[in-house]
Design an enzyme around this catalytic site. Sequence first.
Site, PDB file in Angstrom:
ATOM      1  N   ARG A  62       1.274  -1.145   0.026  1.00 54.17           N
ATOM      2  CA  ARG A  62      -0.310  -0.083   0.282  1.00 54.17           C
ATOM      3  C   ARG A  62       1.096   1.191   0.374  1.00 54.17           C
ATOM      4  NH1 ARG A  62      -0.880  -2.078   5.547  1.00 54.17           N
ATOM      5  NH2 ARG A  62       0.266  -0.514   7.174  1.00 54.17           N
ATOM      6  N   TYR A  77      10.099   7.796  15.591  1.00 45.25           N
ATOM      7  CA  TYR A  77      10.267   8.219  14.315  1.00 45.25           C
ATOM      8  C   TYR A  77      11.234   8.569  13.591  1.00 45.25           C
ATOM      9  CZ  TYR A  77       8.324   8.435   9.520  1.00 45.25           C
ATOM     10  OH  TYR A  77       7.149   7.994   8.493  1.00 45.25           O
TER      11      TYR A  77
END
Length: 237
Positions: A14, A143
């Site tokens: 995706r 992150y």
Amino acid sequence: MSEARTVVVTGGNRGIGLATAKLFVDLGHRVAITARDPGHIDDRILAVSCDQTDSKAVDVAFEEIESNLGAVEVLVANAGITRDQLVLRMSDDDFSAVIETNLTGSYRMARRAARPMLRARWGRLIFVSSVVGLLGSAGQVNYSASKAGLIGMARSMARELGSRNITANILSPGPVETEMFAALTQEQQTTITEQVPLNRVAQPEEIAETIAFLASDSAAYITGAVIPIDGGLGMGH
Ligand code: NDP
């Protein structure tokens, strides 16, 4: 067109990864994608189950890809996750899970991919980082650390493997319209978009185009580069 290559796109079921896999197939390359749960995406793309937090799974996935498509020549290390939280509330697990997938997982894939590239004396390692790797981002200590880590890692690989005609480059996208971006609140999405000089988010296909360029013969002399595709958000940092 550059010569047809065997390409692996991690996290290719995706978002940015899927757009990239489709573009490589359209350009005539042999393409495999990996994901924990890849499903069936396209008859022309080999979908391989691989949790890149598991070294053994990485080895098994490469064996499957090599026996179907031949030695891997281009790796797009794109798979990534977020677990956003303010630093004082961030758990050890939130931190390490993101590092383990985004940084260590990409390292595992690149280490395994580099072996046949060294033998072939040709290879392309392309890492999908993020604008926040250099800019920082409140709520994304884990992150942004993982994405900054990719830069040091890729540049070290660029130095180590360059004499064998293997390049290692980093993409640094700003906001891209995928499920990862959609998971943010509407308010967060608006705030981020307003900071982008081009005043919009990117489409996954726009990131895919630059990845395909880095894999092509036209990019043969580019290595260790951080390529911003962020609508000006990082101002080329
Ligand atoms: P998505 O969340 O849409 O897709 C993430 C992909 O990673 C999925 O294919 C997922 O598949 C895979 N994945 C997650 N964990 C693992 C794992 N342990 N092993 C193997 N595959 C895994 O993300 P995007 O398309 O938005 O992002 C792609 C990359 O681009 C990421 O690295 C992201 O950090 C980066 N990026 C994205 C931006 C954005 O705004 N969207 C901005 C800047 C960078 P599955 O769940 O089936 O395992």
